[in-house]
Design a protein around this motif. Structure first.
Motif, PDB file in Angstrom:
ATOM      1  N   PRO A  60      27.928 -30.262  26.957  1.00 47.34           N
ATOM      2  CA  PRO A  60      28.165 -30.176  28.404  1.00 47.34           C
ATOM      3  C   PRO A  60      29.570 -30.675  28.725  1.00 47.34           C
ATOM      4  O   PRO A  60      29.943 -31.804  28.384  1.00 47.34           O
ATOM      5  CB  PRO A  60      27.087 -31.107  28.987  1.00 47.34           C
ATOM      6  CG  PRO A  60      26.774 -32.065  27.886  1.00 47.34           C
ATOM      7  CD  PRO A  60      26.960 -31.319  26.599  1.00 47.34           C
ATOM      8  N   LEU A  61      30.363 -29.826  29.347  1.00 46.49           N
ATOM      9  CA  LEU A  61      31.752 -30.174  29.674  1.00 46.49           C
ATOM     10  C   LEU A  61      31.937 -30.224  31.185  1.00 46.49           C
ATOM     11  O   LEU A  61      31.377 -29.394  31.908  1.00 46.49           O
ATOM     12  CB  LEU A  61      32.715 -29.133  29.087  1.00 46.49           C
ATOM     13  CG  LEU A  61      32.774 -29.024  27.563  1.00 46.49           C
ATOM     14  CD1 LEU A  61      33.708 -27.885  27.165  1.00 46.49           C
ATOM     15  CD2 LEU A  61      33.247 -30.327  26.941  1.00 46.49           C
ATOM     16  N   PRO A  62      32.730 -31.179  31.664  1.00 46.80           N
ATOM     17  CA  PRO A  62      33.036 -31.194  33.104  1.00 46.80           C
ATOM     18  C   PRO A  62      33.899 -29.996  33.471  1.00 46.80           C
ATOM     19  O   PRO A  62      34.831 -29.636  32.740  1.00 46.80           O
ATOM     20  CB  PRO A  62      33.800 -32.508  33.300  1.00 46.80           C
ATOM     21  CG  PRO A  62      34.381 -32.810  31.952  1.00 46.80           C
ATOM     22  CD  PRO A  62      33.394 -32.283  30.944  1.00 46.80           C
ATOM     23  N   ALA A  63      33.591 -29.357  34.572  1.00 42.50           N
ATOM     24  CA  ALA A  63      34.331 -28.162  34.989  1.00 42.50           C
ATOM     25  C   ALA A  63      35.614 -28.568  35.705  1.00 42.50           C
ATOM     26  O   ALA A  63      35.805 -28.324  36.898  1.00 42.50           O
ATOM     27  CB  ALA A  63      33.458 -27.282  35.881  1.00 42.50           C
ATOM     28  N   ASN A  64      36.512 -29.189  34.973  1.00 44.69           N
ATOM     29  CA  ASN A  64      37.786 -29.630  35.524  1.00 44.69           C
ATOM     30  C   ASN A  64      38.839 -29.618  34.420  1.00 44.69           C
ATOM     31  O   ASN A  64      38.606 -29.058  33.332  1.00 44.69           O
ATOM     32  CB  ASN A  64      37.655 -31.022  36.155  1.00 44.69           C
ATOM     33  CG  ASN A  64      37.052 -32.039  35.191  1.00 44.69           C
ATOM     34  OD1 ASN A  64      37.217 -31.928  33.968  1.00 44.69           O
ATOM     35  ND2 ASN A  64      36.352 -33.030  35.737  1.00 44.69           N
ATOM     36  N   ALA A  65      39.969 -30.239  34.681  1.00 43.60           N
ATOM     37  CA  ALA A  65      41.068 -30.217  33.714  1.00 43.60           C
ATOM     38  C   ALA A  65      40.685 -30.877  32.397  1.00 43.60           C
ATOM     39  O   ALA A  65      41.172 -30.476  31.329  1.00 43.60           O
ATOM     40  CB  ALA A  65      42.287 -30.904  34.304  1.00 43.60           C
ATOM     41  N   VAL A  66      39.816 -31.880  32.445  1.00 34.40           N
ATOM     42  CA  VAL A  66      39.389 -32.536  31.209  1.00 34.40           C
ATOM     43  C   VAL A  66      38.608 -31.550  30.332  1.00 34.40           C
ATOM     44  O   VAL A  66      38.814 -31.478  29.116  1.00 34.40           O
ATOM     45  CB  VAL A  66      38.532 -33.775  31.536  1.00 34.40           C
ATOM     46  CG1 VAL A  66      37.979 -34.389  30.253  1.00 34.40           C
ATOM     47  CG2 VAL A  66      39.362 -34.803  32.295  1.00 34.40           C
ATOM     48  N   GLY A  67      37.710 -30.800  30.942  1.00 35.11           N
ATOM     49  CA  GLY A  67      36.963 -29.802  30.190  1.00 35.11           C
ATOM     50  C   GLY A  67      37.863 -28.722  29.625  1.00 35.11           C
ATOM     51  O   GLY A  67      37.677 -28.287  28.483  1.00 35.11           O
ATOM     52  N   THR A  68      38.854 -28.288  30.403  1.00 30.64           N
ATOM     53  CA  THR A  68      39.796 -27.275  29.923  1.00 30.64           C
ATOM     54  C   THR A  68      40.596 -27.804  28.749  1.00 30.64           C
ATOM     55  O   THR A  68      40.832 -27.081  27.761  1.00 30.64           O
ATOM     56  CB  THR A  68      40.737 -26.851  31.060  1.00 30.64           C
ATOM     57  OG1 THR A  68      39.970 -26.393  32.176  1.00 30.64           O
ATOM     58  CG2 THR A  68      41.660 -25.732  30.610  1.00 30.64           C
ATOM     59  N   ALA A  69      41.030 -29.062  28.831  1.00 24.69           N
ATOM     60  CA  ALA A  69      41.771 -29.670  27.718  1.00 24.69           C
ATOM     61  C   ALA A  69      40.906 -29.735  26.465  1.00 24.69           C
ATOM     62  O   ALA A  69      41.390 -29.510  25.345  1.00 24.69           O
ATOM     63  CB  ALA A  69      42.251 -31.063  28.106  1.00 24.69           C
ATOM     64  N   ALA A  70      39.606 -30.027  26.637  1.00 22.48           N
ATOM     65  CA  ALA A  70      38.695 -30.069  25.488  1.00 22.48           C
ATOM     66  C   ALA A  70      38.582 -28.694  24.838  1.00 22.48           C
ATOM     67  O   ALA A  70      38.535 -28.579  23.604  1.00 22.48           O
ATOM     68  CB  ALA A  70      37.322 -30.570  25.932  1.00 22.48           C
ATOM     69  N   LEU A  71      38.556 -27.632  25.657  1.00 22.08           N
ATOM     70  CA  LEU A  71      38.513 -26.273  25.101  1.00 22.08           C
ATOM     71  C   LEU A  71      39.767 -25.978  24.288  1.00 22.08           C
ATOM     72  O   LEU A  71      39.691 -25.396  23.196  1.00 22.08           O
ATOM     73  CB  LEU A  71      38.373 -25.255  26.228  1.00 22.08           C
ATOM     74  CG  LEU A  71      37.105 -25.294  27.080  1.00 22.08           C
ATOM     75  CD1 LEU A  71      37.137 -24.167  28.105  1.00 22.08           C
ATOM     76  CD2 LEU A  71      35.861 -25.191  26.217  1.00 22.08           C
ATOM     77  N   CYS A  72      40.914 -26.371  24.807  1.00 16.45           N
ATOM     78  CA  CYS A  72      42.167 -26.124  24.095  1.00 16.45           C
ATOM     79  C   CYS A  72      42.229 -26.909  22.797  1.00 16.45           C
ATOM     80  O   CYS A  72      42.691 -26.400  21.766  1.00 16.45           O
ATOM     81  CB  CYS A  72      43.355 -26.485  24.990  1.00 16.45           C
ATOM     82  SG  CYS A  72      43.572 -25.386  26.413  1.00 16.45           S
ATOM     83  N   LEU A  73      41.748 -28.156  22.825  1.00 15.61           N
ATOM     84  CA  LEU A  73      41.740 -28.970  21.606  1.00 15.61           C
ATOM     85  C   LEU A  73      40.793 -28.380  20.562  1.00 15.61           C
ATOM     86  O   LEU A  73      41.093 -28.405  19.363  1.00 15.61           O
ATOM     87  CB  LEU A  73      41.334 -30.399  21.943  1.00 15.61           C
ATOM     88  CG  LEU A  73      42.371 -31.235  22.705  1.00 15.61           C
ATOM     89  CD1 LEU A  73      41.789 -32.590  23.087  1.00 15.61           C
ATOM     90  CD2 LEU A  73      43.632 -31.419  21.862  1.00 15.61           C
ATOM     91  N   ALA A  74      39.664 -27.848  21.014  1.00 10.80           N
ATOM     92  CA  ALA A  74      38.728 -27.220  20.079  1.00 10.80           C
ATOM     93  C   ALA A  74      39.374 -26.012  19.410  1.00 10.80           C
ATOM     94  O   ALA A  74      39.239 -25.802  18.191  1.00 10.80           O
ATOM     95  CB  ALA A  74      37.453 -26.816  20.806  1.00 10.80           C
ATOM     96  N   GLY A  75      40.057 -25.192  20.194  1.00  9.82           N
ATOM     97  CA  GLY A  75      40.737 -24.042  19.621  1.00  9.82           C
ATOM     98  C   GLY A  75      41.815 -24.450  18.640  1.00  9.82           C
ATOM     99  O   GLY A  75      41.950 -23.860  17.553  1.00  9.82           O
ATOM    100  N   ALA A  76      42.612 -25.477  18.999  1.00 10.05           N
ATOM    101  CA  ALA A  76      43.668 -25.953  18.105  1.00 10.05           C
ATOM    102  C   ALA A  76      43.085 -26.509  16.815  1.00 10.05           C
ATOM    103  O   ALA A  76      43.618 -26.277  15.723  1.00 10.05           O
ATOM    104  CB  ALA A  76      44.509 -27.005  18.818  1.00 10.05           C
ATOM    105  N   ALA A  77      41.973 -27.238  16.918  1.00  8.65           N
ATOM    106  CA  ALA A  77      41.357 -27.818  15.720  1.00  8.65           C
ATOM    107  C   ALA A  77      40.841 -26.727  14.780  1.00  8.65           C
ATOM    108  O   ALA A  77      40.991 -26.824  13.553  1.00  8.65           O
ATOM    109  CB  ALA A  77      40.220 -28.754  16.129  1.00  8.65           C
TER     110      ALA A  77
END
Length: 359
Positions: free
Chosen positions: A101-118
């Motif tokens: 479960p991700l917060p629908a805000n900039a923190v959640g978006t940053a988590a998506l980007c970090l997942a892709g980078a990883a």
């Protein structure tokens, strides 16, 4: 000064020659005027605000996939598997909200980007590991791993992660509105462009002004000498591959979060392969990647205009990219030529009497 001028003139000459050949190709195959082709190419790329927005949208992933090639090249490797890292990065971005479960805000978006980078970092780091610890050529392994990644992507998107509502076009569930990357200043140019520019600037400064960047360049220049002075060459090479892969994976995450809103077949657009061309023309310099990516993003954006106005296939710009790639590789042979020594030899031969020359 001479080397700097050569570094500038040879890529520019290769691009100019590719444009000339592409105009002749369009004239011979479709009977259209080369002048009209060239005019429409630049009009479709830079001819107005809409053209610029389309160009910059396409330039964002090109910057990041070009870094995948450039960073590894500074460590002495030729890695061409950025397409695989990109699609897996996009897949990780789309799959993360299904797992956590991700917060629908900039923190959640940053988590998506970090997942892709990883995901991208792990995939390309595997090529570096195979090269250093198993003796597998990184060019071949990265290319083959890209095909493996595409197979995994299709299997998961069309199988376990498929949204039941996606009938004709299999895709993962759509990202929530709050997790998406929006446009800058109300335009269609998303914030991924800024991410790409910052990545180029940051990695350019890292390679140029830090001890780690200097060590990486030493490893790329002479791995044996690097080991003799105590540098951990293997770890640095794997790290360079991971950094490059992280950039390509981030490109996939940005494409999902900003453009497609889900992982589907549209993500396989060839950005990873076009990034190879961008990196080679930029001489694997992260700062030079920015203008080259914008130029080739513009050429890709102009493909639809060539199709509408001249009846050329939209994919005809791939012919231009192929010509540019062949010519930029040929220019490397010219770069290796010692022109002064060649000139001296020609002058010496011309000064020898005709009858005294040896056959």
């Amino acid at each position: 000064m001479h080397n700097t001028l050569e570094d500038l003139l040879l890529p520019v000459g290769a691009i100019a020659a590719a444009l000339l050949l592409f105009g002749l190709f369009a004239w011979l195959t479709a009977g259209v005027s080369p002048m009209e082709v060239w005019a429409l190419l630049f009009k479709g790329a830079f001819g107005g605000s809409f053209a610029w927005q389309n160009t910059l949208q396409r330039a964002a992933p090109l910057m990041l996939t070009a870094l995948c090639v450039a960073i590894a090249a500074r460590a002495g490797l030729i890695v061409i598997g950025g397409e695989g890292a990109l699609v897996l990065g996009g897949l990780a971005c789309a799959a993360l909200p299904l797992l956590l479960p991700l917060p629908a805000n900039a923190v959640g978006t940053a988590a998506l980007c970090l997942a892709g980078a990883a995901a991208g970092a792990a995939w390309i780091a595997l090529s570096g590991y195979l090269r250093q610890y198993r003796g597998v050529n990184e060019t071949i392994s990265s290319l083959l791993l890209a095909y493996v990644a595409l197979g995994l992507f299709r299997h998961l998107v069309e199988g376990p992660l498929r949204d039941p509502a996606s009938l004709n076009k299999p895709s993962t569930p759509t990202l929530a509105e709050g997790l998406r990357i929006g446009g800058m200043a109300g335009s269609d140019v998303h914030w991924g462009l800024l991410i790409g520019v910052l990545a180029c600037l940051g990695l350019g400064l890292l390679l140029r002004w830090t001890a780690g960047g200097f060590a990486l360049r030493v490893v790329g220049g002479n791995p044996r000498a690097a080991q003799l002075v105590g540098l951990p060459a293997s770890r640095l090479i794997v790290l360079a591959c991971a950094l490059g892969g992280a950039c390509a994976g981030l490109a996939g995450a940005v494409e999902v979060a900003a453009v497609h809103t889900s992982a589907n077949a549209a993500l396989i657009a060839g950005y990873g392969y076009a990034g190879i061309l961008v990196s080679f023309i930029a001489r694997h310099q992260p700062l030079a990647v920015i203008p080259v990516a914008i130029l080739f993003g513009g050429f890709a954006a102009a493909g639809s205009l060539l199709q509408r106005r001249l009846g050329l296939p939209d994919a005809s710009v791939l012919v231009l990219q192929g010509m540019a790639f062949v010519l930029i590789l040929a220019s490397e042979a010219l770069r290796a030529q010692d022109w002064r020594a060649l000139g001296r030899r020609l002058l010496q031969q011309s000064a020898v009497p005709e009858g005294s020359r040896t056959p």
